[in-house]
Scaffold this active site. Sequence first.
Site, PDB file in Angstrom:
ATOM      1  N   HIS A  20       2.593  -0.018   6.599  1.00 57.23           N
ATOM      2  CA  HIS A  20       1.463   0.457   5.801  1.00 57.23           C
ATOM      3  C   HIS A  20       0.203   0.317   6.645  1.00 57.23           C
ATOM      4  O   HIS A  20      -0.025  -0.737   7.241  1.00 57.23           O
ATOM      5  CB  HIS A  20       1.348  -0.366   4.520  1.00 57.23           C
ATOM      6  CG  HIS A  20       0.443   0.254   3.501  1.00 57.23           C
ATOM      7  ND1 HIS A  20      -0.910   0.348   3.684  1.00 57.23           N
ATOM      8  CD2 HIS A  20       0.700   0.823   2.293  1.00 57.23           C
ATOM      9  CE1 HIS A  20      -1.450   0.946   2.622  1.00 57.23           C
ATOM     10  NE2 HIS A  20      -0.498   1.241   1.767  1.00 57.23           N
TER      11      HIS A  20
ATOM     12  N   ARG B   5      -8.324   4.604   0.379  1.00 57.60           N
ATOM     13  CA  ARG B   5      -8.481   5.812   1.191  1.00 57.60           C
ATOM     14  C   ARG B   5      -8.410   7.064   0.322  1.00 57.60           C
ATOM     15  O   ARG B   5      -9.131   8.033   0.543  1.00 57.60           O
ATOM     16  CB  ARG B   5      -7.424   5.855   2.298  1.00 57.60           C
ATOM     17  CG  ARG B   5      -7.792   4.967   3.502  1.00 57.60           C
ATOM     18  CD  ARG B   5      -6.674   4.884   4.508  1.00 57.60           C
ATOM     19  NE  ARG B   5      -5.523   4.169   3.952  1.00 57.60           N
ATOM     20  CZ  ARG B   5      -4.273   4.596   4.032  1.00 57.60           C
ATOM     21  NH1 ARG B   5      -3.984   5.705   4.667  1.00 57.60           N
ATOM     22  NH2 ARG B   5      -3.303   3.893   3.492  1.00 57.60           N
TER      23      ARG B   5
END
Lengths: 214, 537
Positions: free
Chosen positions: B313, B333
């Site tokens: 990740h 994000r």
Amino acid sequence: MRMTETPINVTFDGHAITAAPGTSLIQAWMSAGLPLTENVGCMGQGVCGACRVLVRREGERIAQAALACETRAEPGMQVSFVDHFPARRAHSYDLAAMGDSWAALGAIDTVFPEAKSCRHCGGCDASCPKGIEVEKAVNLAVEGQAMAAGALFDHCIMCNLCVAACPEHIAPAHLGQFLRRMSASLSLRPGDLVLRLAEIEAGRQTIDLEGPQP
Amino acid sequence: MIAWEAARAAPRDNAAPPPNLPKEELLRRFHPDHAPGAMTALRLGASAGQPCPTELAALLHANALIQDVDIAGSAMRDADVLVIGAGGAGCVAALTAARAGARVLLVSKLRMGDGNTVMAEGGIQAAIGADDSLQKHYEDTLRAGHFRAERALVAAMVSDGPQAIRWLIQQGMGFDLAEGEERVGGRMLRKTPGGATAARLLSYHDYTGLEMMRVLREAVLLTPGIMVLERHPAIEMLTDAHGACAGAVLLDLEQRRLMLARAGATVLSTGGAGRLHLSGFPTSNHYGATADGLVLAYRLGAKLREMESFQYHPTGIAWPPHLAGTLISEAARAAGAVMHNGLGQRFIDELAPRDVVAAAILRELAEGRGLEREGCAGVLLDTPGLEAAHPGILKKRLVTLSHLAQRAGFDPAVEPYLIRPTLHYQNGGIAIDEAGRTAVRGLLCAGEASGGLHGLNRLMGNALLELVAFGRRAGSAAAEAVRQERPRGVGLTHLAVWERGLVAAGLPLDQRAPMLFPPYGNVDVAGLLRAAARVPA
């Protein structure tokens, strides 16, 4: 810098151990070489509720409930794990059988009859590592304010410390879960989801398996 | 590497990132899966010859923790369906099998629910939008996985999507609705996960997994016909006279004794392998993610696939060290947060697929454009920039992110996070068919332990969908399989075959697995087993 700071002395389940500054209690336990097969799960996110501890800070009289993965070691802390009891099937209900939503509020008292006996001792509030207003939520539930009560339990991680703390065996965490589950299963019916399900059932959402190729 | 103070003082440039290397080259040169020495070819078993991370291969090449004589006096417990692993997939499978009439034994190494599911933050994918379709979800999943996923499995998963959401609501799980929408007839809040062509991510705040797991755990406790045994890791599978799976040997950590769980069908839902810390990476996984299920299934003859592919990740915490590896959700994000290197520049489209973003970060670090803070290297996740663009977003929508920053000792509205990739998910796993069946008769698999759904890279939100879709499929197939036959002549006959294989491959007999707990857990598994062997049933 961190590395040069003085190590921290903590007593953990009777073991005198030394923790590096900045480390959580669960990390301190492992760094001390002590075996860890229970009271551990997500290791720091604070969402699984497995690493329940009682913590007494130096100079304080009262021990506080906390999660060992979220609590940093401090000098002079006394800590002990709070073990979990085997899960029991108390306060039983069947959401699928609660077809009549008119009966739902009445079910609060049927399933959790102890809730109305709350003696306002505040034990549940004091035990909650997430700062939930447990007692207020229980009392709202007794008044029939199911949604408002359920919303107060929004951050509950089901660590069950309030269940252990309650002298009336109300099982507040499970009451909260009951209210929240009841609310979703009886009243959440998103329109876009329902439409898509109908399309699928009518065979209007087929998949072309050969679809895209690399 | 650029020092923290110097990099923080440099002006930040929010212009679109310049083109990075072509995707394939970026992955080949900087993704940990492709690092020299990261992979070893498997030397025995049903997938011999396939590449596999070296740390995992060591476990797959190992001998069993026990032999026949150790279980001679052990107590036996019977069930129709044995489910090993009580995270999301295991609980869904147990619920489904029990409701189909099977007597279910659900066993767990830790407590029920203390797995990766409860830690999932972002959400669950299901194509429900008018601008979306099952076909789009299918294509996005295949493309993100570099076309290595099994098409029939992906089609099964995405087709189950909307029903899975309905099923979860029926169990009592809540979902966020779009701003101002009504509970009846309103539209669900949909976000766009990296790599998807439509807004398809459904969520409950930024703790979707917690909401899912607390509902599943409660449902399991209240469903008649499910017996739950916590602190009972499976340490070996049982076979019948024909080599079919007949259950498992459990180690009762409380009483320190072995127990035989005999069942007509067994569902493995043991999750992933993050705690193997492949290539030395930190992990976002829970404490028990040690690949136990892979080891047991492989020894029994199950096939593995895409074992060479793990998801790192992009946004794990790099500083402070006591939180290293902890996840910062992709939701940051998705909401618009950008990343900067030590020169204050963006370097990759932040919403590119996870493998690409992770490789791009590792490239910045490898080429000296990262930042260093108290010995920890990373790049910046610009939370102050996000807060400035959307005032209040950190406190209101990114609750977990803000909570983490508080524990790290800084204000994310003022100071950015130092982040680097963290080992997050096992993309491959035990090969299954559309019903969750493995190549071994009587053995099914669901959730992160299974393989074929994600190819070489998983989309955000497909893990929660997979565990519901295939938990239900495996639970239902297991309940069905039980009615046909009951195991007879139960024992450890497969171990003789395995030991011959080890000798033939020139591998030692004294390396043992599964590991059960990571080394820093200080657990003496061999000692526990010696104690268990001394205790009469």
